[in-house]
Design an enzyme around this catalytic site. Sequence first.
Site, PDB file in Angstrom:
ATOM      1  CE1 TYR A  22      -2.696  -3.273   1.745  1.00 21.11           C
ATOM      2  CE2 TYR A  22      -4.286  -1.629   1.038  1.00 21.11           C
ATOM      3  CZ  TYR A  22      -3.985  -2.925   1.421  1.00 21.11           C
ATOM      4  OH  TYR A  22      -4.992  -3.865   1.471  1.00 21.11           O
ATOM      5  CE1 TYR A  29      -4.546  -7.257   4.737  1.00 18.01           C
ATOM      6  CE2 TYR A  29      -5.147  -4.957   4.506  1.00 18.01           C
ATOM      7  CZ  TYR A  29      -4.758  -6.162   3.955  1.00 18.01           C
ATOM      8  OH  TYR A  29      -4.604  -6.260   2.578  1.00 18.01           O
TER       9      TYR A  29
HETATM   10  C1  PHB Z   1      -7.273  -6.962  -4.386  1.00 17.22           C
HETATM   11  O1  PHB Z   1      -8.155  -6.836  -5.259  1.00 17.22           O
HETATM   12  O2  PHB Z   1      -6.376  -7.855  -4.450  1.00 17.22           O
HETATM   13  C2  PHB Z   1      -7.282  -6.008  -3.207  1.00 17.22           C
HETATM   14  C3  PHB Z   1      -8.184  -4.956  -3.193  1.00 17.22           C
HETATM   15  C4  PHB Z   1      -8.185  -4.087  -2.111  1.00 17.22           C
HETATM   16  C5  PHB Z   1      -7.276  -4.293  -1.066  1.00 17.22           C
HETATM   17  C6  PHB Z   1      -6.382  -5.358  -1.083  1.00 17.22           C
HETATM   18  C7  PHB Z   1      -6.379  -6.225  -2.164  1.00 17.22           C
HETATM   19  O3  PHB Z   1      -7.264  -3.437  -0.003  1.00 17.22           O
END
Ligand code: PHB
Length: 397
Positions: A210, A390
């Site tokens: 991120y 998370y």
């Molecule tokens: C994903 O589509 O892999 C994805 C989308 C949002 C997130 C994490 C992964 O926060």
Amino acid sequence: MWANDPSESRLMPRTRTQVAIIGAGPAGLLLGQMLQNAGIDAVLIEARSRGYIEERIRAGVLEQGTADTLREAGVGERLDRQGLVHHGIALRFDGVAHRIDLSGLTGGKHVTVYGQHEVVRDLIAARTAPLVFEVSDTAVHDIDTGSPYVTYIKDGTAHRLDAEIIAGCDGFHGICRPALPNARFFDRIYPFAWLGILAEAPPPTEELIYARHERGFALSSMRSPTVSRLYLQCRPDEDIAAWSDARIWDELHRRLGTDLTPGPVFQKGVTAMRSFVTEPMRHGRMFLAGDAAHIVPPTGAKGMNLAVADIRVLFRALEAFFCHQDQRLMDAYSATCLSRIWKVQRFSWWMTQMLHRFDDDDAFEHRVQVAELDYVCGSRAASTTLAENYVGLPLDL
Ligand code: PHB
Ligand code: FAS
């Protein structure tokens, strides 16, 4: 003959079930699977085709509770074979990536990367009870009586489905939430969107990144060791035609700062960003679950996971009602779900605030944003807060 004209409904082909489920996304399909396993009759109706919903690319990260729920429902075999178990994520800012040790901070919990469309495929494959695709003109009736019913059109013929319970799992644009007579809505629309791609390209790192960047947020995720799922913060009204593959890869490289290996992009889309909650989530014999009731910005990877959490609560309430004639869990449904929903809304809002570029922010707010990321990555207490949200807050049941 119109499907939603009650006076006509007496003339339509009629079927009866215990639970009418509207919508074959993760919420509706999982509820159908849990009811099927419990021997409770349910008919599921869906507006789109099977092919469309099995190819619809959306979420990618499953909380541990979601993965456990799918296994308990008997649809975890391919997930266990193909899912990618992740024990950490990275937050990148000021050119440096900081790993958040999800498992070390949560006593060993983890997340699994497994596409939502794969979950949908697994649930459809396991379904033996009725699942009617490509319906139209769906409408709900008499939801404040003990004999609610659904009308819809299939192949030009209007149908009536009598039920004891209606589960509104028809997503944010469905017809069930508008049928709630006394609902209150809480809404926040963010001043940006996500441009997402799927590409035949190896992810640059094994775990998700991120990234907060002056040019905007970016996220590096994946679907397999050879397929990358990547996102860029963009304008809410972004014209995706203005984004060539080369421009996307260039912008991703600027924001993620990692050695990306560009590859053929085979899916592109722009996803709006909003926070939305409906209160209450029930009226009479109709219960909303999933995106029909709430929307979170995808920054926290919570959308589908929150839908699963609703369904766990709804299934237990319906099981008590049908098997033990006990309505107490049904009466507590909204409050039980909303307690978790608002905590997940907070986390998703917090992650979005911390990582995205807000054009109206001044220099002070930019410094505070970086300071918050610096604090989260440098404090065990703060990173534990991120980690426990998370991987997923404890499920109510
Ligand atoms: C994903 O589509 O892999 C994805 C989308 C949002 C997130 C994490 C992964 O926060
Ligand atoms: P869904 O919207 O998945 O399913 C509702 C179903 O009801 C649909 O199949 C629809 O066709 C059907 N339906 C609608 N109206 C109907 C009617 N009148 N009659 C019959 N059927 C009807 N979440 C994440 O965690 N990470 C992400 O990256 C992410 N990306 C997303 C991208 C997009 C474009 C969207 C829209 C959502 C994204 N989400 C993401 C959130 C998403 O994963 C949802 O949380 C998840 O699909 C919720 O599942 P359901 O509640 O089942 O709703």
